[in-house]
Design a protein around this motif. Structure first.
Motif, PDB file in Angstrom:
ATOM      1  N   ALA A 110       0.840  -1.202   0.000  1.00 27.27           N
ATOM      2  CA  ALA A 110       0.000   0.000   0.000  1.00 27.27           C
ATOM      3  C   ALA A 110       0.877   1.254   0.000  1.00 27.27           C
ATOM      4  O   ALA A 110       0.610   2.214  -0.732  1.00 27.27           O
ATOM      5  N   GLU A 144       1.292   4.090  -2.952  1.00 24.04           N
ATOM      6  CA  GLU A 144       1.089   5.507  -2.678  1.00 24.04           C
ATOM      7  C   GLU A 144       2.308   6.315  -3.131  1.00 24.04           C
ATOM      8  O   GLU A 144       2.171   7.397  -3.710  1.00 24.04           O
ATOM      9  N   SER A 197      -0.939   7.565   5.845  1.00 23.57           N
ATOM     10  CA  SER A 197      -0.834   6.253   6.504  1.00 23.57           C
ATOM     11  C   SER A 197      -2.165   5.844   7.111  1.00 23.57           C
ATOM     12  O   SER A 197      -2.570   4.685   7.025  1.00 23.57           O
ATOM     13  N   LEU A 240      -4.425   4.511   4.455  1.00 23.02           N
ATOM     14  CA  LEU A 240      -4.036   3.179   3.984  1.00 23.02           C
ATOM     15  C   LEU A 240      -4.464   2.095   4.972  1.00 23.02           C
ATOM     16  O   LEU A 240      -4.914   1.022   4.570  1.00 23.02           O
ATOM     17  N   ASN A 263      -8.059   0.736   4.754  1.00 23.37           N
ATOM     18  CA  ASN A 263      -8.471  -0.093   3.616  1.00 23.37           C
ATOM     19  C   ASN A 263      -9.044  -1.430   4.101  1.00 23.37           C
ATOM     20  O   ASN A 263      -8.400  -2.153   4.837  1.00 23.37           O
TER      21      ASN A 263
END
Lengths: 175, 196
Positions: free
Chosen positions: A76, A80, B87, B90, B93
């Motif tokens: 992830a 990003e 962060s 993320l 998710n």
């Protein structure tokens, strides 16, 4: 979120992934094939939120559950970074070279992530080819509707369920 | 959320969200300390040099079977500092339930409000909202001399209507109740979805 091809299956999740027995078996076969042919030392399959699906190989001291959470986070963050630096591709692959082993983290379709650890003796080109092929196969397996309704349900009343949850959590805490 | 019907597993992701120093990591540390080691994973913490959460903390718990399925609960925290916004997004998710940890101190109201709004924004990034994800608001640090009344905090933050649990996480008070409420809400939600 996946589309809903399983209207007749009562436990299909609108906001998650349901893996049916036939899919689980097919995925296992594909992963075993990768483990043997590559050859790989450790393979993990997880979903993009970090939930472990399958683990093959690996040492006794490795905790696949914790590792899965870190792999998802790693990918992830890499995605990003790729977004912010305008390097984003649909299928992300992260490779890490170690002293004795190399690791690959690659997307297997939109929802799954494949992690492969292998000896440095395995040629990188061969490893990439095998891993990408496996990732595509897994993505295809997950996309396909099972031929027969492998139906399942929690199958209990609301009242029963609440008390079962209570018992289960109390049991966890009191130990 | 992930269901593996072959392995009869139900995997659920719960995120402890809130402003910096509100007690998110403390909640996980208390759970880790009080659960049988055979029923939990190691506590994974990605921390900065000064012991603040850099990316997340992680802990998995395995409940006993519910209707033939083994629920595995994956607990995450987010970093609270404002500059870790990406962060936090993320980590959210695939979230199935959120514990929003409020610092009850009177001088942290604005920080709590910013964090609540931040949560709302990040959920919408994933097509979710405060109405579609089970949320439990934990009013932590109830032992502080300058702790605001829960009713006042709740109306200021506009968290009325969400399940609420008072807590002093540092000594374990309210940690279990919060955990129990959020897990129950998530699993009951799955049952409702299955019935629908």
């Amino acid at each position: 979120m996946m589309g809903n091809p399983y209207n007749n299956i009562s436990l299909y999740l609108r906001a998650g992934i349901t893996i049916f027995p036939s899919q689980d078996k097919a995925i296992e076969e594909v992963l075993v094939n990768l483990l043997e042919r590559c050859p790989a030392q450790h393979i993990l399959l997880l979903d993009s939120s970090g939930l472990l699906i399958n683990s093959l190989g690996g040492g006794k001291d490795t905790n696949p559950v914790s590792l899965a959470s870190l792999i998802a986070a790693d990918l992830a963050a890499s995605k990003e970074i790729a977004n912010l630096t305008r390097q984003y591709n649909n299928c992300q692959l992260v490779m890490r070279e170690g002293e004795r082993t190399n690791t690959f983290i690659v997307e297997a379709g939109q929802y799954l992530i494949l992690f492969v650890q292998l000896s440095k003796d395995v040629p990188l080109g061969w490893a990439r080819l095998m891993i990408n092929e496996t990732a595509n196969q897994i993505a295809d397996i997950i996309k396909k509707t099972p031929e027969t309704a492998e139906q399942s349900s929690i199958g209990t009343t609301d009242e029963d369920l609440s008390s079962q949850i209570d018992d289960s959590i109390n049991d966890l805490w009191s130990q | 959320m992930q269901i593996n019907l072959h392995q009869r597993e139900l995997n659920i992701k719960i995120v402890y969200y809130g402003t910096s120093y509100s007690g998110k990591t403390t909640n996980l540390e208390q759970i880790y300390a009080r659960v049988d080691p055979n029923r939990r994973s190691d506590l994974v913490s990605l921390k900065t040099n000064d012991d603040r959460t850099l990316y997340f903390d992680f802990l998995q718990l395995e409940l006993s079977k519910i209707s033939g399925l083994t629920p595995k609960i994956h607990l995450y925290t987010v970093p609270g500092q404002s500059y870790y916004e990406t962060s936090r997004r993320l980590v959210l998710n695939g979230v199935d339930g959120v514990v929003f940890v409020v610092d009850s101190a009177s001088d942290r109201v604005i920080d709590n409000m910013n964090s609540w709004n931040d949560l709302q924004d990040h959920l919408s990034f994933y097509g979710k909202s405060l109405d579609t994800v089970p949320i439990v608001v934990q009013f932590n640090k109830r032992d502080l001399p300058n702790a605001l009344a829960i009713n006042d905090l709740s109306s200021t933050l506009k968290t009325d209507g969400y399940a609420a649990c008072p807590a002093v996480a540092v000594n374990g008070q309210g940690v279990f109740d919060t955990f129990k409420v959020v897990v129950s809400d998530v699993i009951n939600g799955i049952q409702r979805e299955a019935v629908d």
